[in-house]
Design a protein around this motif. Sequence first.
Motif, mmCIF file in Angstrom:
data_model
loop_
_atom_site.group_PDB
_atom_site.id
_atom_site.type_symbol
_atom_site.label_atom_id
_atom_site.label_comp_id
_atom_site.label_asym_id
_atom_site.label_seq_id
_atom_site.Cartn_x
_atom_site.Cartn_y
_atom_site.Cartn_z
ATOM 1 N N GLN A 240 0.889 -1.189 0.090
ATOM 2 C CA GLN A 240 -0.182 -0.051 0.017
ATOM 3 C C GLN A 240 0.910 1.150 -0.008
ATOM 4 O OE1 GLN A 240 -2.332 -0.590 3.663
ATOM 5 N NE2 GLN A 240 -3.992 -1.139 2.510
ATOM 6 N N PHE A 241 0.292 2.413 -0.479
ATOM 7 C CA PHE A 241 0.965 3.840 -0.375
ATOM 8 C C PHE A 241 0.523 4.063 1.169
ATOM 9 C CE2 PHE A 241 0.585 8.474 -0.587
ATOM 10 C CZ PHE A 241 1.876 8.636 -0.756
ATOM 11 N N ARG A 242 1.635 4.345 1.833
ATOM 12 C CA ARG A 242 1.345 4.901 3.313
ATOM 13 C C ARG A 242 2.051 5.954 3.412
ATOM 14 N NH1 ARG A 242 -0.240 1.928 7.417
ATOM 15 N NH2 ARG A 242 -0.621 4.005 7.936
ATOM 16 N N THR A 243 1.431 6.992 4.131
ATOM 17 C CA THR A 243 2.173 8.178 4.862
ATOM 18 C C THR A 243 2.097 8.014 6.137
ATOM 19 O OG1 THR A 243 -0.182 9.195 5.054
ATOM 20 C CG2 THR A 243 1.348 9.547 2.796
ATOM 21 N N TYR A 244 3.471 8.294 6.675
ATOM 22 C CA TYR A 244 3.835 8.038 8.244
ATOM 23 C C TYR A 244 4.058 9.186 8.675
ATOM 24 C CZ TYR A 244 3.934 3.118 7.378
ATOM 25 O OH TYR A 244 3.784 1.789 7.192
ATOM 26 N N SER A 245 3.194 9.643 9.664
ATOM 27 C CA SER A 245 3.362 10.971 10.406
ATOM 28 C C SER A 245 4.244 10.571 11.835
ATOM 29 C CB SER A 245 2.277 11.702 10.901
ATOM 30 O OG SER A 245 2.533 13.125 11.531
ATOM 31 N N LEU A 246 5.499 11.261 11.844
ATOM 32 C CA LEU A 246 6.217 10.768 13.141
ATOM 33 C C LEU A 246 5.994 11.543 14.255
ATOM 34 C CD1 LEU A 246 9.530 10.944 11.103
ATOM 35 C CD2 LEU A 246 8.979 8.870 12.151
ATOM 36 N N LYS A 247 5.951 11.201 15.357
ATOM 37 C CA LYS A 247 5.848 11.801 16.635
ATOM 38 C C LYS A 247 6.999 12.261 17.636
ATOM 39 C CE LYS A 247 0.906 10.853 17.023
ATOM 40 N NZ LYS A 247 -0.299 10.431 17.855
ATOM 41 N N ALA A 248 7.038 12.835 18.267
ATOM 42 C CA ALA A 248 8.121 13.229 19.300
ATOM 43 C C ALA A 248 7.651 12.640 20.627
ATOM 44 C CB ALA A 248 8.275 14.760 19.388
ATOM 45 N N GLY A 249 7.680 11.180 20.777
ATOM 46 C CA GLY A 249 7.553 10.620 21.942
ATOM 47 C C GLY A 249 6.148 9.997 21.690
ATOM 48 N N ARG A 250 5.825 9.009 22.676
ATOM 49 C CA ARG A 250 4.365 8.142 22.432
ATOM 50 C C ARG A 250 3.379 9.225 22.399
ATOM 51 N NH1 ARG A 250 2.647 3.529 26.628
ATOM 52 N NH2 ARG A 250 0.969 2.734 25.448
ATOM 53 N N GLU A 251 3.414 10.236 23.360
ATOM 54 C CA GLU A 251 2.152 11.111 23.166
ATOM 55 C C GLU A 251 2.489 12.482 22.716
ATOM 56 O OE1 GLU A 251 -0.917 10.106 24.286
ATOM 57 O OE2 GLU A 251 0.072 8.045 24.731
ATOM 58 N N GLY A 252 3.519 12.528 22.186
ATOM 59 C CA GLY A 252 4.233 13.918 21.644
ATOM 60 C C GLY A 252 3.450 14.277 20.364
ATOM 61 N N LYS A 253 3.859 15.514 20.070
ATOM 62 C CA LYS A 253 3.092 16.465 18.786
ATOM 63 C C LYS A 253 3.655 15.745 17.481
ATOM 64 C CE LYS A 253 2.572 20.729 21.159
ATOM 65 N NZ LYS A 253 2.845 22.274 21.040
ATOM 66 N N PRO A 254 3.026 15.659 16.318
ATOM 67 C CA PRO A 254 3.322 15.237 15.208
ATOM 68 C C PRO A 254 4.613 16.244 14.679
ATOM 69 C CG PRO A 254 1.003 15.647 14.974
ATOM 70 C CD PRO A 254 1.611 16.007 16.424
ATOM 71 N N LEU A 255 5.772 15.590 14.401
ATOM 72 C CA LEU A 255 6.710 16.235 13.698
ATOM 73 C C LEU A 255 6.408 16.692 12.408
ATOM 74 C CD1 LEU A 255 9.591 13.658 14.431
ATOM 75 C CD2 LEU A 255 9.015 15.710 15.688
ATOM 76 N N PRO A 256 7.402 18.036 11.939
ATOM 77 C CA PRO A 256 6.866 18.674 10.730
ATOM 78 C C PRO A 256 7.573 17.785 9.480
ATOM 79 C CG PRO A 256 8.955 19.566 11.902
ATOM 80 C CD PRO A 256 8.247 18.386 12.944
ATOM 81 N N ILE A 257 7.478 16.507 9.359
ATOM 82 C CA ILE A 257 8.041 15.705 8.228
ATOM 83 C C ILE A 257 7.002 14.526 8.179
ATOM 84 C CG2 ILE A 257 9.554 14.367 9.719
ATOM 85 C CD1 ILE A 257 11.473 14.431 7.028
ATOM 86 N N VAL A 258 6.665 14.281 7.021
ATOM 87 C CA VAL A 258 5.986 12.860 6.725
ATOM 88 C C VAL A 258 6.730 12.098 5.778
ATOM 89 C CG1 VAL A 258 3.540 11.945 5.640
ATOM 90 C CG2 VAL A 258 3.552 13.950 7.121
ATOM 91 N N LEU A 259 6.826 10.726 6.206
ATOM 92 C CA LEU A 259 7.582 9.907 5.351
ATOM 93 C C LEU A 259 6.702 9.143 4.588
ATOM 94 C CD1 LEU A 259 10.510 8.682 7.533
ATOM 95 C CD2 LEU A 259 10.671 10.465 5.782
ATOM 96 N N CYS A 260 6.688 9.035 3.208
ATOM 97 C CA CYS A 260 5.955 8.365 2.270
ATOM 98 C C CYS A 260 6.395 7.103 1.954
ATOM 99 C CB CYS A 260 5.461 9.071 1.205
ATOM 100 S SG CYS A 260 4.534 10.871 1.963
ATOM 101 N N ASP A 261 5.832 5.927 2.061
ATOM 102 C CA ASP A 261 6.365 4.538 1.817
ATOM 103 C C ASP A 261 5.408 3.930 0.796
ATOM 104 O OD1 ASP A 261 8.074 2.343 1.741
ATOM 105 O OD2 ASP A 261 7.221 1.709 3.563
ATOM 106 N N THR A 262 6.371 3.384 -0.254
ATOM 107 C CA THR A 262 5.760 2.827 -1.467
ATOM 108 C C THR A 262 6.061 1.411 -1.403
ATOM 109 O OG1 THR A 262 7.811 3.219 -2.946
ATOM 110 C CG2 THR A 262 6.088 5.115 -2.716
#
Length: 450
Positions: A240-262
């Motif tokens: 699948q095409f997946r867009t992964y939003s990273l977080k700063a820690g388990r309950e942290g805010k989303p980081l300003p980068i999305v890694l898209c996997d193909t």
Amino acid sequence: MSTLKSELSRDQQRTICSQLGSVKLKLLYKATVHGFTGAAFHQRCDNQSPTVSVGYNASGYVFGGYTSQPFSQSGQYVNDDQAFLFGFTGGKLHKYPVTSAPHAVKMIGNSGPYFGDSLALVNGSKPVIYSNTGAQYNFNAAEMHGNDLNLTECEVYQVEGELSKPWRTIIWESGNKKKLMESIQTYKPTVSYVSQARVLLIGPVGAGKSSFFNSINSVFRGHVTSQAISGCSSTSLTTQFRTYSLKAGREGKPLPIVLCDTMGLEDSKEAGIDIDDIGSIFKGHMPDRYQFNPAAPLPDDAHGYRKSPGIKDKIHCVAYVIDACKVSIMPTKLEEKLEAIRKKANLLGIPQLVLLTKVDEACPLVKEDLRNIYRSGYIKEIMLEVSAKVGVPLSCIVPVKSYSEELELDLNCDILLLSAVIQMLRFVDNYFDELSDQLSSVELKNLRSV
């Protein structure tokens, strides 16, 4: 005196060197030039170490041995627990370690290199070999030299160390890791209405796209995680095409980068991700979790298809993920696919870099200490080859080591991974800068997401 020309190909030299660390080979003796005699061999090779001795026969086999001990004419055996014999089959090196170290090398005056009682090159000062498997080395004679005992050439190389001043600067300290993490967490795209940079990971099956995301995610989570499916398979584990939003820690805010996997690239035309699908991803049409179909690209009536994507939906940087161990054997069809993708990205003004993965598996020196990454001449050679094959400058190639077998984080691994993300964000800035130069502020406003 003219320079001796090596019979070993560049790839063969590099493969041998990969067994020995960050080294290079210097040709000392060449039998067709200096003579198929023990005297000629000893004149040029005695007291030299370490060495790699190589035999060639008319059947096309390339084989030989390595010893860390200097040659002499003492008539005695010499102890060497690092010695090994080897043979090439279809570009792959088969290694046969010494089984009786006290008798690893025999110093015979009337012959060339003599490895125990198992293998002798220029035996008895003649263009022949002596072969006896099971003495001090266990090897398959048919696999090593095809049972063709006549030599067409014999070469002996001195192994020279190549560990030098780092050719890139990186600070291997916990303070730098913290600084890199903060830089990523506080990053803001130069276009104010885009909150997250979108980076697309593209690469052959098994190169480590999903593993790279998992590793970056692990750094910010504080422990090794495996959110994206990764592992070893001959076909892509990502379907699948997946867009992964990273977080700063388990309950942290989303980081300003999305890694898209193909889905992984494959050398077969009918397998792997479709090139047209990559174009749809670049332009922001493809929805998250779209199920790839190698037989047909994304239709414009697919569920979730974005007919009018905004800048925030498009790809802002492409990262080609390439296995350092497989650069030299990259299929031509795969190179052609990468070239086609590069052309699409160039037309859209998308900056591109290369993530060179599995560097620790490619170079023993790096496996021993990841901080040797920018001291390794072998890794730099691989990067130069990637530059030529993929068509990107050396400055756009970033070596990384992803987490695979570890249970705990490693500082040096983290720093290398974070440095790669920083480079991605710099490339994203280039994308927005170029976009701003091309469009007026009114046009940019019209391109904003609805």
